[in-house]
Design a protein around this motif. Sequence first.
Motif, PDB file in Angstrom:
ATOM      1  N   THR A 134      -6.078   4.036  -0.970  1.00 18.64           N
ATOM      2  CA  THR A 134      -7.280   3.661  -1.704  1.00 18.64           C
ATOM      3  C   THR A 134      -7.091   4.083  -3.153  1.00 18.64           C
ATOM      4  OG1 THR A 134      -8.609   4.055   0.280  1.00 18.64           O
ATOM      5  CG2 THR A 134      -9.793   3.904  -1.815  1.00 18.64           C
ATOM      6  N   SER A 187       1.496   3.512   9.805  1.00 20.20           N
ATOM      7  CA  SER A 187       0.540   2.778   8.983  1.00 20.20           C
ATOM      8  C   SER A 187       0.255   3.629   7.750  1.00 20.20           C
ATOM      9  CB  SER A 187      -0.752   2.492   9.749  1.00 20.20           C
ATOM     10  OG  SER A 187      -1.455   3.688   9.995  1.00 20.20           O
ATOM     11  N   ILE A 241       2.011  -1.616   7.185  1.00 17.85           N
ATOM     12  CA  ILE A 241       2.714  -1.140   8.369  1.00 17.85           C
ATOM     13  C   ILE A 241       4.187  -1.140   7.991  1.00 17.85           C
ATOM     14  CG2 ILE A 241       3.278  -1.562  10.797  1.00 17.85           C
ATOM     15  CD1 ILE A 241       0.319  -0.971  10.395  1.00 17.85           C
ATOM     16  N   GLU A 254      -3.186   7.894   3.047  1.00 26.48           N
ATOM     17  CA  GLU A 254      -3.222   8.393   4.416  1.00 26.48           C
ATOM     18  C   GLU A 254      -2.174   7.648   5.222  1.00 26.48           C
ATOM     19  OE1 GLU A 254      -7.162   8.121   6.080  1.00 26.48           O
ATOM     20  OE2 GLU A 254      -8.074   8.613   4.151  1.00 26.48           O
ATOM     21  N   SER A 255      -1.492   8.367   6.102  1.00 24.43           N
ATOM     22  CA  SER A 255      -0.519   7.697   6.966  1.00 24.43           C
ATOM     23  C   SER A 255      -0.665   8.204   8.383  1.00 24.43           C
ATOM     24  CB  SER A 255       0.910   7.931   6.461  1.00 24.43           C
ATOM     25  OG  SER A 255       1.223   9.296   6.480  1.00 24.43           O
ATOM     26  N   LYS A 256      -0.301   7.337   9.321  1.00 27.05           N
ATOM     27  CA  LYS A 256      -0.424   7.677  10.733  1.00 27.05           C
ATOM     28  C   LYS A 256       0.677   6.954  11.495  1.00 27.05           C
ATOM     29  CE  LYS A 256      -3.604   7.415  14.626  1.00 27.05           C
ATOM     30  NZ  LYS A 256      -4.875   6.921  15.124  1.00 27.05           N
ATOM     31  N   SER A 291      -2.347   3.767   4.524  1.00 28.69           N
ATOM     32  CA  SER A 291      -3.559   3.266   3.876  1.00 28.69           C
ATOM     33  C   SER A 291      -3.679   3.940   2.522  1.00 28.69           C
ATOM     34  CB  SER A 291      -4.796   3.593   4.721  1.00 28.69           C
ATOM     35  OG  SER A 291      -4.708   2.979   5.981  1.00 28.69           O
ATOM     36  N   LEU A 318      -8.490  -1.056  -1.183  1.00 32.92           N
ATOM     37  CA  LEU A 318      -7.807  -0.436  -0.047  1.00 32.92           C
ATOM     38  C   LEU A 318      -6.619  -1.297   0.351  1.00 32.92           C
ATOM     39  CD1 LEU A 318      -7.544   1.591   2.305  1.00 32.92           C
ATOM     40  CD2 LEU A 318      -9.169   0.157   3.567  1.00 32.92           C
ATOM     41  N   TYR A 319      -5.440  -0.719   0.241  1.00 28.37           N
ATOM     42  CA  TYR A 319      -4.213  -1.356   0.715  1.00 28.37           C
ATOM     43  C   TYR A 319      -3.915  -0.814   2.107  1.00 28.37           C
ATOM     44  CZ  TYR A 319      -3.045  -2.505  -4.164  1.00 28.37           C
ATOM     45  OH  TYR A 319      -3.042  -2.987  -5.448  1.00 28.37           O
ATOM     46  N   LYS A 320      -3.418  -1.679   2.976  1.00 27.97           N
ATOM     47  CA  LYS A 320      -2.960  -1.243   4.298  1.00 27.97           C
ATOM     48  C   LYS A 320      -1.595  -1.860   4.550  1.00 27.97           C
ATOM     49  CE  LYS A 320      -7.271  -0.276   6.561  1.00 27.97           C
ATOM     50  NZ  LYS A 320      -7.785  -0.043   7.893  1.00 27.97           N
ATOM     51  N   SER A 373       2.157  -6.195   4.979  1.00 30.55           N
ATOM     52  CA  SER A 373       0.890  -5.961   4.281  1.00 30.55           C
ATOM     53  C   SER A 373      -0.233  -6.557   5.118  1.00 30.55           C
ATOM     54  CB  SER A 373       0.911  -6.641   2.907  1.00 30.55           C
ATOM     55  OG  SER A 373       1.922  -6.107   2.112  1.00 30.55           O
ATOM     56  N   LEU A 374      -1.284  -5.784   5.300  1.00 28.87           N
ATOM     57  CA  LEU A 374      -2.429  -6.260   6.082  1.00 28.87           C
ATOM     58  C   LEU A 374      -3.584  -6.614   5.152  1.00 28.87           C
ATOM     59  CD1 LEU A 374      -2.374  -3.628   8.957  1.00 28.87           C
ATOM     60  CD2 LEU A 374      -1.340  -5.884   8.935  1.00 28.87           C
TER      61      LEU A 374
END
Length: 95
Positions: free
Chosen positions: A70, A66, A32, A55-57, A68, A28-30, A94-95
């Motif tokens: 996978t 953000s 911002i 997925e983005s939000k 995300s 899983l990459y996260k 990158s988180l």
Amino acid sequence: MDAEKSQEFYDRLKEQLLENSSWPSKYLYKFIVPTDTNKIERITGIFDNIGAVIESKQSKKGTYTSVSITVTLENPDAVIEKYKEVSKVEGVISL
């Protein structure tokens, strides 16, 4: 981040991934990123055609988005390679 610190980060990440996962594995990459369609498309484009779930939000004010992602990858080197590709997009955290 300068090149030396960056390499230390990637070396440490590779070591952790080898210790804590069996490969191939889902990762899983996260990220911002400032809300900018071109930047978001560049990031998602890096993961095109490899079966990634993206997925983005947007933030409450819409300033940031953000992202995300996978994806199943073959080994820690593949994980690191994607981080390096995304790091070329200006303003990404990158988180």
